[in-house]
Design an enzyme around this catalytic site. Structure first.
Site, mmCIF file in Angstrom:
data_model
loop_
_atom_site.group_PDB
_atom_site.id
_atom_site.type_symbol
_atom_site.label_atom_id
_atom_site.label_comp_id
_atom_site.label_asym_id
_atom_site.label_seq_id
_atom_site.Cartn_x
_atom_site.Cartn_y
_atom_site.Cartn_z
ATOM 1 N N ASP A 1 -22.812 -32.867 6.124
ATOM 2 C CA ASP A 1 -23.230 -33.738 7.327
ATOM 3 C C ASP A 1 -24.573 -34.649 7.127
ATOM 4 O O ASP A 1 -25.441 -34.103 6.242
ATOM 5 C CB ASP A 1 -23.244 -32.526 8.467
ATOM 6 C CG ASP A 1 -23.490 -32.992 9.698
ATOM 7 O OD1 ASP A 1 -22.899 -34.307 10.160
ATOM 8 O OD2 ASP A 1 -23.681 -32.451 10.856
ATOM 9 N N HIS B 1 -21.934 -43.197 4.513
ATOM 10 C CA HIS B 1 -20.915 -42.559 4.226
ATOM 11 C C HIS B 1 -20.606 -42.792 2.426
ATOM 12 O O HIS B 1 -20.463 -42.059 1.674
ATOM 13 C CB HIS B 1 -19.871 -43.274 4.902
ATOM 14 C CG HIS B 1 -19.823 -42.646 6.263
ATOM 15 N ND1 HIS B 1 -20.245 -41.347 6.698
ATOM 16 C CD2 HIS B 1 -19.498 -43.227 7.516
ATOM 17 C CE1 HIS B 1 -20.262 -41.147 7.990
ATOM 18 N NE2 HIS B 1 -19.643 -42.491 8.359
ATOM 19 N N LEU C 1 -12.172 -26.302 -12.240
ATOM 20 C CA LEU C 1 -12.796 -26.210 -11.000
ATOM 21 C C LEU C 1 -11.515 -26.782 -9.969
ATOM 22 O O LEU C 1 -11.051 -27.571 -10.264
ATOM 23 C CB LEU C 1 -13.854 -27.131 -10.625
ATOM 24 C CG LEU C 1 -14.554 -27.232 -9.299
ATOM 25 C CD1 LEU C 1 -15.665 -26.333 -9.188
ATOM 26 C CD2 LEU C 1 -15.070 -28.527 -8.927
HETATM 27 C C1 IPE Z 1 -18.738 -31.771 10.664
HETATM 28 O O1 IPE Z 1 -19.553 -32.674 11.225
HETATM 29 C C2 IPE Z 1 -17.259 -32.503 10.089
HETATM 30 C C3 IPE Z 1 -17.646 -33.051 8.828
HETATM 31 C C4 IPE Z 1 -18.725 -32.566 8.074
HETATM 32 C C5 IPE Z 1 -16.320 -33.757 8.206
HETATM 33 P P1 IPE Z 1 -19.713 -33.452 12.523
HETATM 34 O O2 IPE Z 1 -20.839 -34.306 12.504
HETATM 35 O O3 IPE Z 1 -18.457 -34.225 12.838
HETATM 36 O O4 IPE Z 1 -19.841 -32.437 13.419
HETATM 37 P P2 IPE Z 1 -20.682 -32.268 14.810
HETATM 38 O O5 IPE Z 1 -19.905 -33.255 15.673
HETATM 39 O O6 IPE Z 1 -21.892 -32.698 14.817
HETATM 40 O O7 IPE Z 1 -20.299 -30.945 15.409
HETATM 41 C C1 IPE Z 2 -20.924 -36.681 7.950
HETATM 42 O O1 IPE Z 2 -22.033 -37.438 8.574
HETATM 43 C C2 IPE Z 2 -19.865 -37.444 7.519
HETATM 44 C C3 IPE Z 2 -18.675 -37.125 8.652
HETATM 45 C C4 IPE Z 2 -18.584 -36.324 9.487
HETATM 46 C C5 IPE Z 2 -17.258 -37.751 8.249
HETATM 47 P P1 IPE Z 2 -21.988 -37.742 9.835
HETATM 48 O O2 IPE Z 2 -21.384 -39.148 9.901
HETATM 49 O O3 IPE Z 2 -21.434 -36.912 10.803
HETATM 50 O O4 IPE Z 2 -23.482 -38.123 10.195
HETATM 51 P P2 IPE Z 2 -24.324 -37.684 11.197
HETATM 52 O O5 IPE Z 2 -24.153 -36.185 11.528
HETATM 53 O O6 IPE Z 2 -23.943 -38.618 12.280
HETATM 54 O O7 IPE Z 2 -25.757 -37.864 11.039
HETATM 55 MG MG MG Z 3 -22.440 -35.272 11.664
#
Ligand code: IPE
Ligand code: IPE
Ligand code: MG
Length: 251
Positions: free
Chosen positions: A25, A42, A136
């Site tokens: 995240d 990303h 792995l």
């Molecule tokens: C969780 O992250 C999903 C992934 C890392 C793929 P999100 O960014 O979607 O989660 P919330 O919305 O902050 O809970």
């Molecule tokens: C995690 O990073 C990737 C996915 C959930 C696909 P985020 O896109 O949630 O990044 P933040 O949380 O908005 O910083």
């Molecule tokens: Mg996120």
């Protein structure tokens, strides 16, 4: 101090978690902090993933599960979803051969129905190509939601009952586990979430009953071997009791 240096760089000597699951995240916030588009976060996240898979293998972790796209992520703008799907396509095309060469076995969990057909084919290709590898295990949670996974398992159990192969009174925990997306994969010993958020966001709810949770402030694109090792050191400080009175080994 040499001792401190050794502590910093040496891989964990004992009790390496067998299965580490990671909620990757913070890509968007990493990018925003630099005035870059979220898509760049990303893209850099994929680089962090490559580093992490390599480091996990070197450290001696046997199974890595990564949360790459949640069932709830469809609520993001179409443009961002397009970027994320594009990244998955590129990851499979560019990295699958390398993962295969490194003896990594790829598994996918999550709902396949409703995905673009070419994505569905890429997921099958990744699993098929690597199915005989014994290095792995990389479990990719894609279009994954834990509650949805449990609902699917309950549907399957209900079919067993309807077909007379099972009774309601005969349902136990194994009956549910058996119908989860990867029933043969042991529960995660350690779940790491990056970016400072302290929640599971519908990730592995059944399997995390006794997982150790480690939350790190690092945004995912900055994650590396050192961050992984420090999360493992925190895990090693925990006493896993599984409801008993004395510490037990997790695996
Ligand atoms: C969780 O992250 C999903 C992934 C890392 C793929 P999100 O960014 O979607 O989660 P919330 O919305 O902050 O809970
Ligand atoms: C995690 O990073 C990737 C996915 C959930 C696909 P985020 O896109 O949630 O990044 P933040 O949380 O908005 O910083
Ligand atoms: Mg996120």
């Amino acid at each position: 101090m040499p001792e401190a240096e050794i502590q910093q760089t040496a891989p964990p000597a004992f009790d390496v978690p067998r299965h580490v699951a990671i909620i990757m995240d913070g890509n968007g916030r990493w990018a925003a902090a630099r005035g870059l588009p979220r898509a760049e976060g990303h893209r850099r996240g994929v680089e962090a993933l490559r580093r992490t898979i390599r480091a996990a293998g070197e450290i001696g972790i046997k199974i890595v599960t990564i949360f790459s796209f949640s069932a709830e992520n469809w609520s993001r703008p179409a443009s961002e979803i397009g970027e994320l799907m594009g990244l998955l396509r590129r990851f499979v095309r560019n990295d699958l051969a390398e993962l295969h060469k490194s003896n990594v076995r790829v598994r996918i969990i999550g709902e396949r129905m409703g995905l673009d057909p070419d994505i569905g084919r890429l997921l099958i290709e990744a699993e098929e190509l690597t199915k005989n590898n014994d290095g792995l295990i990389l479990v990719v949670a894609f279009n994954y939601g834990a509650r949805q996974e449990i609902v699917r398992a309950v549907q399957r159990v209900s079919e067993e009952i309807a077909n007379g192969r099972m009774t309601a009174a005969g349902i136990d925990m194994d009956s549910i586990t058996r119908f989860l997306d990867a029933p043969d994969i042991p529960d995660p010993d350690l779940i790491i979430r990056t970016s400072g958020e302290q929640r599971l966001s519908n990730f592995l709810l059944w399997q995390s009953a006794y997982s150790e949770l480690v939350f790190v402030p690092t945004y995912w694109p900055d994650f590396d071997r050192a961050t992984l090792e420090s999360a493992i050191r925190e895990y090693q400080q925990r006493e896993r009791r599984f409801g008993g009175l004395v510490a037990q080994t997790g695996s």
